[in-house]
Motif scaffolding. Structure first.
Motif, PDB file in Angstrom:
ATOM      1  N   ASN A  27       0.851  -1.182   0.000  1.00 12.03           N
ATOM      2  CA  ASN A  27       0.000   0.000   0.000  1.00 12.03           C
ATOM      3  C   ASN A  27       0.880   1.223   0.000  1.00 12.03           C
ATOM      4  O   ASN A  27       1.844   1.315   0.756  1.00 12.03           O
ATOM      5  N   ALA A  28       0.557   2.198  -0.827  1.00 10.47           N
ATOM      6  CA  ALA A  28       1.361   3.412  -0.937  1.00 10.47           C
ATOM      7  C   ALA A  28       1.382   4.180   0.370  1.00 10.47           C
ATOM      8  O   ALA A  28       2.429   4.737   0.761  1.00 10.47           O
ATOM      9  N   VAL A  29       0.288   4.239   1.051  1.00  8.42           N
ATOM     10  CA  VAL A  29       0.250   4.977   2.329  1.00  8.42           C
ATOM     11  C   VAL A  29       1.135   4.300   3.359  1.00  8.42           C
ATOM     12  O   VAL A  29       1.827   4.969   4.125  1.00  8.42           O
ATOM     13  N   ALA A  30       1.140   2.968   3.310  1.00  6.37           N
ATOM     14  CA  ALA A  30       1.998   2.256   4.248  1.00  6.37           C
ATOM     15  C   ALA A  30       3.452   2.572   3.968  1.00  6.37           C
ATOM     16  O   ALA A  30       4.265   2.739   4.904  1.00  6.37           O
ATOM     17  N   VAL A  31       3.779   2.689   2.679  1.00  2.00           N
ATOM     18  CA  VAL A  31       5.144   3.059   2.314  1.00  2.00           C
ATOM     19  C   VAL A  31       5.449   4.438   2.864  1.00  2.00           C
ATOM     20  O   VAL A  31       6.529   4.696   3.414  1.00  2.00           O
ATOM     21  N   LEU A  32       4.511   5.342   2.754  1.00  2.00           N
ATOM     22  CA  LEU A  32       4.708   6.697   3.278  1.00  2.00           C
ATOM     23  C   LEU A  32       4.980   6.659   4.766  1.00  2.00           C
ATOM     24  O   LEU A  32       5.828   7.388   5.295  1.00  2.00           O
ATOM     25  N   MET A  33       4.272   5.782   5.445  1.00  2.00           N
ATOM     26  CA  MET A  33       4.463   5.670   6.905  1.00  2.00           C
ATOM     27  C   MET A  33       5.868   5.192   7.216  1.00  2.00           C
ATOM     28  O   MET A  33       6.508   5.684   8.157  1.00  2.00           O
ATOM     29  N   GLY A  34       6.371   4.303   6.408  1.00  2.00           N
ATOM     30  CA  GLY A  34       7.736   3.838   6.574  1.00  2.00           C
ATOM     31  C   GLY A  34       8.715   4.977   6.423  1.00  2.00           C
ATOM     32  O   GLY A  34       9.665   5.118   7.210  1.00  2.00           O
ATOM     33  N   VAL A  35       8.473   5.784   5.401  1.00  2.00           N
ATOM     34  CA  VAL A  35       9.344   6.942   5.174  1.00  2.00           C
ATOM     35  C   VAL A  35       9.343   7.851   6.398  1.00  2.00           C
ATOM     36  O   VAL A  35      10.397   8.349   6.826  1.00  2.00           O
ATOM     37  N   GLU A  36       8.155   8.032   7.019  1.00  2.00           N
ATOM     38  CA  GLU A  36       8.092   8.874   8.224  1.00  2.00           C
ATOM     39  C   GLU A  36       8.943   8.305   9.310  1.00  2.00           C
ATOM     40  O   GLU A  36       9.639   9.036  10.028  1.00  2.00           O
ATOM     41  N   LEU A  37       8.926   6.981   9.418  1.00  2.00           N
ATOM     42  CA  LEU A  37       9.729   6.336  10.449  1.00  2.00           C
ATOM     43  C   LEU A  37      11.211   6.625  10.230  1.00  2.00           C
ATOM     44  O   LEU A  37      11.954   6.934  11.166  1.00  2.00           O
TER      45      LEU A  37
END
Lengths: 101, 162, 682
Positions: A27-37
């Motif tokens: 999921n693209a949003v999940a990827v975004l969350m990873g980037v935030e981490l």
């Protein structure tokens, strides 16, 4: 324990987990969350060095800027994702393959 | 006492980070991300960066995460799209990531860090503000331009096609 | 250089040049080049006559000139080109040149119109060249080489009309029989060479005189040399080729098989006499004597005019050989010379007769009748007077009638055999052979004359067409007939009953160099003692023979057929040459050919097929294998395989390009780890 290494380890762990999320999640949003981490782990690193390096406030400023940048990026990224969703009815990163032959 | 707290914070942060990464339900991942970011804020406090801890909570959690949540909710089909790649792929990624982590860790352990003794600063905000206005003025202005462009860009992107 | 050697060089090389010119350019020359050969041989004749005159002027029995130069050098053996000129050489050269010239002239008309005319004259020149080589040679190697060349010329000329199978076969038979003799000859030469280390006559003679070469070895060498003479001079059992050689043109028969080539064997024996041991000579004498009698028993029943003459030649050669064996080698040489004249003449005469018969039969379109069969002749006396008179003179000579040359030489031979028998009573057979043969000789020669020239013509329709031959053919007849008279050999004496004359003076008997052999003087003594008795017996015997022939064939008082029937077995044996050829065919030719067949089978069907072809097949299989290895293994496997594996690798690696960013990030991280690890390792 107030040692530099501990904070660095924590940052490293967060970084690794963020990386894992980026690589693995569909999921693209999940990827975004990873980037935030990842960004957060970088921030922790900055502040840790700032504190254990003679209380240098440069670290703080830099971490501030990182947060600003993260905000801008998250905004744009989500705009893109919503656009993607509206056009293709899916935010599966695998299915966004029109540029690939 | 503070040590115990520290370790508890560590556990919470790492644990919720794991949930972020591994949970199949995206919404739960987002919520876990909130906890993680709170944990990180706590670390900021441990690191005498009180101002940044506040900024973190306010902007990161209050802004970005809300944005993410909206994004999640707008892009429906939550339950059906949450599956990660195949186990095989996950396995390899795990191995590689473990590798990265071990490299970082080994690097952390091997490096002879300088040990400088200092005390807690009296105030942080003023110092940061002064730095922003003197040394880091240009990046400050650029940052504002960046925010402006991001704003405009995001607005443009989400326009409906005419 | 000595004048004799100089002349000899001309005599030697001129006919060779004529041969080369005629064989290559003969056809294109005017008159097909016969004048080249004739010119060469006449020039040779002139030079020989000059040398002969020189010999008579110096009148020296010990005259001898020798010259040689190394022609081929093979390390410790070299072939000399050497000439030995002494009285025997000069006499023989004259004989060869004279008879050869006569043959050349005779052939102008006899071979007229033959499509291979130029080649014929080329071969005649080749023969003259080789014969001169035999006569002039001073060493056994040059002798042997010329010997072989003479054999070759004989083959070429006998089989001249090679399209006729019998002629081609006869040529082959002559050559092969000669070769059998030559084996023995060569063994003899090799024995001498091994013992002496040189093939030059003088070296060998010196070695024998010094006693270095003696005993069984020398006897063996002598017999070896004699076997060569047996082949060349057609002695029993190698006589089979000479009658068949009559297939050749008659001038060739006259030249080679009467006067010169067959005489080469006798000539060689005369040259080699000083090294012949008494044991070898006994062998020689018996062979010669037996052949003389044997051949004459066959001649009495033959109907072909040339066959009679052929057997007569064999018989006369036997006389000469026997004479050498009994020690009277000068007599042998004397008979050689006289025989050359009258036998060649007889052949020319028969050639003239056959020529006339041919023409007559051709005119009558008769191609069936044999022009050489005497039973078809008869009564030619009036139609061909010159031929008749010439042949009559020569027949009188061969029969041994006094006043003719043959009488003197035959008488010398017979007294030699008689004297030998007197000294060695155990060899009584030899004179018996000799005198019986003389009787038969007189008989069958006059039989020939009566059947051909006298009586009524057996084919009356032909007789009108028979006429005398042209002058090119009658000239040699007259010349040689003249030479058949005694006078030319007895000058400066005029006694027809004694052989004293220039001949027996310049050709002096030399003592044998073999230790223990009787001296020339002793032999001459013996001959002298027996001379009178031999003369009486030979005249009696000749007269008896002529009488028998006269009665049987002219007067027809005695019937030839009745006697033939009474002694039918003997008659049949004689007519069929005692079946010698058939015996040889059955016991020698066939088994050898069968053996050759078997060996050919081994070679052809077994070795060729399995080993050679097998080798080929193996190579094929092997190259197949290599080809497969190369094509399937190398080309397909390695070369193509490299391509294919790259292709497959590419296919695999293509999967890396997933198009997914996350995968790329993964790869990048992997790369980072690798770099770090490598950095720390190094």
């Amino acid at each position: 324990m107030d040692q530099l290494q501990n904070y660095l380890f924590i940052a490293a762990a967060l970084f690794s987990l963020g990386l894992f999320a980026v690589i693995t999640r569909r999921n693209a949003v999940a990827v975004l969350m990873g980037v935030e981490l990842i960004l957060n782990s970088a921030n922790v690193n900055f502040l840790a060095f700032s504190r254990f390096g003679g209380m240098n406030f440069n670290g703080h400023v830099f971490a501030l800027f990182v947060i600003i940048m993260a905000a801008a990026e998250a905004a744009v990224a989500l705009a893109i994702i919503i656009n993607l969703y509206n056009n293709y009815q899916s935010i599966n990163v695998d299915e966004a393959s029109q540029l690939k032959r | 006492m503070s040590e115990l707290l520290f370790w508890f914070m560590t556990a919470m942060t790492i644990g919720s980070a794991l949930i972020v990464v591994l949970h199949s339900n995206l919404f739960y991942s987002a919520l876990a991300l909130v906890v993680t970011l709170f944990g990180v804020a706590a670390f900021y406090v441990f690191l005498w960066a009180d101002f940044l801890a506040g900024v973190q909570v306010l902007i990161y959690i209050g802004g970005i995460l809300i944005l993410i949540l909206f994004g999640i909710m707008l892009t429906n089909k939550i339950s059906s799209v949450n599956i990660s790649h195949s186990n095989f792929h996950q396995g390899i990624a795990a191995v590689i990531v473990m590798g990265i982590f071990s490299i970082l860790g080994w690097m952390i352990l091997k490096t002879p860090w300088l040990h400088i003794v200092q005390q807690e600063p009296s105030q942080t905000v003023g110092r940061i503000g002064r730095l922003l206005m003197t040394e880091y003025l240009l990046p400050f202005e650029v940052a504002s331009v960046l925010l402006l462009s991001a704003l405009i860009g995001a607005a443009m992107l989400s326009r409906k096609a005419n | 250089m000595n004048i004799f050697i100089e002349y000899s060089l001309f005599i030697f090389f001129l006919p060779l040049a004529a041969f080369l010119i005629n064989i290559f350019f003969g056809k294109r020359l005017p008159r097909h080049g016969d004048w080249v050969s004739i010119g060469a041989v006449l020039f040779t004749l002139a030079l020989s006559m000059a040398m002969f005159a020189g010999m008579l002027f110096s009148y020296d029995p010990d005259f001898r000139v020798e010259s040689s130069f190394t022609w081929i050098n093979l390390g410790d053996f070299n072939i000399q080109l050497g000439f030995l000129v002494d009285n025997i050489t000069i006499t023989m050269l004259l004989v060869v040149a004279l008879i050869s010239s006569m043959s050349h002239i005779f052939s102008i008309k006899y071979m007229e119109g033959d499509p291979l005319y130029s080649r014929y004259y080329a071969y005649l020149s080749l023969f003259t060249f080789s014969m001169n080589g035999i006569v002039l040679s001073n060493n056994l190697m040059l002798l042997y080489m010329s010997w072989e060349l003479v054999g070759l010329s004989s083959y070429l000329l006998i089989g001249f009309w090679f399209a006729k199978k019998s002629a081609a076969d006869a040529g082959m038979k002559a050559f092969l029989t000669n070769r059998v003799g030559d084996i023995g000859f060569f063994i003899g030469i090799m024995l001498l060479f091994t013992a002496v280390g040189s093939v030059v006559y003088s070296d060998i003679f010196t070695s024998v005189a010094d006693g270095n070469l003696a005993g069984t070895l020398l006897t063996m060498a002598g017999i070896g040399l004699f076997i060569g003479a047996m082949g060349k001079s057609s002695q029993f059992p190698l006589h089979i080729w000479l009658p068949d050689a009559m297939e050749g043109p008659t001038p060739v028969s006259a030249l080679m098989h009467a006067a010169t080539m067959v005489a080469a064997g006798v000539f060689m024996m005369v040259r080699m006499f000083p090294i012949m041991t008494p044991d070898a000579l006994v062998f020689v004498a018996y062979i010669g004597g037996f052949t003389a009698l044997f051949a004459s028993t066959i001649a009495i029943t033959q109907n072909d005019i040339k066959k009679v003459l052929a057997y007569s030649t064999v018989s006369q050669l036997g006389f000469m050989i026997m004479s050498v064996g009994t020690g009277a080698y000068v007599a042998a040489f004397f008979h050689l010379v006289t025989h050359a004249a009258f036998k060649a003449n007889l052949f020319y005469g028969s050639g003239s007769v056959i020529h006339a018969m041919h023409h007559a039969l051709h005119k009558k379109n008769d191609h069936e009748t044999d022009p050489q069969d005497m039973r078809n002749m008869g009564g030619f006396k009036s139609r061909m007077p010159t031929t008749y008179r010439a042949m009559l003179v020569s027949t009188l000579a061969i029969a041994g009638v006094p006043f003719f040359s043959g009488f003197l030489s035959k008488d010398a031979i017979l007294s030699g055999s008689l004297s030998f028998a007197n000294h060695h009573p155990e060899h009584f057979l030899l004179p018996i052979f000799g005198f019986s043969a003389a009787l038969l000789t007189a008989f069958y020669m006059f039989r020939l004359i009566y059947m051909t020239f006298h009586n009524q013509p057996q084919m009356p329709e032909l007789i009108g067409e028979i006429h005398e031959s042209p002058k090119e053919m009658t000239f040699p007849l007259v010349l040689l007939a003249t030479l058949s008279f005694f006078i030319f050999y007895t000058l400066p004496y005029f006694n027809p009953f004694s052989d004293h004359g220039w001949f027996t003076y310049v050709i002096e008997a030399k003592t044998s160099l073999v230790h223990g052999a009787p001296s020339a003087h002793a032999i001459a003594e013996g001959i002298h003692h027996s001379h009178l008795s031999a003369m009486i017996i030979s005249v009696l015997v000749a007269g008896l023979g002529i009488l028998l022939a006269w009665q049987m064939y002219l007067k027809k008082k005695l019937s030839a057929e009745r006697y033939a029937n009474k002694f039918s077995t003997l008659h049949r044996l004689s007519l069929n040459k005692f079946y010698i050829d058939e015996l040889y065919a059955r016991f020698i030719y066939t088994p050898v050919l069968k053996l050759a067949d078997k060996i050919a089978f081994l070679d052809w069907d077994l070795y060729d097929k399995y080993v050679v072809d097998g080798f080929g097949k193996f190579t094929e299989w092997f190259s197949d294998l290599i080809g497969k290895m190369d094509y399937d293994g190398l080309d397909q496997g390695i070369v193509d395989g490299a391509g294919r594996s790259v292709h497959r690798l590419g296919d695999i690696l293509r999967n890396l390009q997933t198009g997914r960013l996350q995968n790329y990030i993964l790869f990048a991280l992997f790369g980072v780890i690798l770099i770090v690890i490598v950095q720390t390792m190094v």
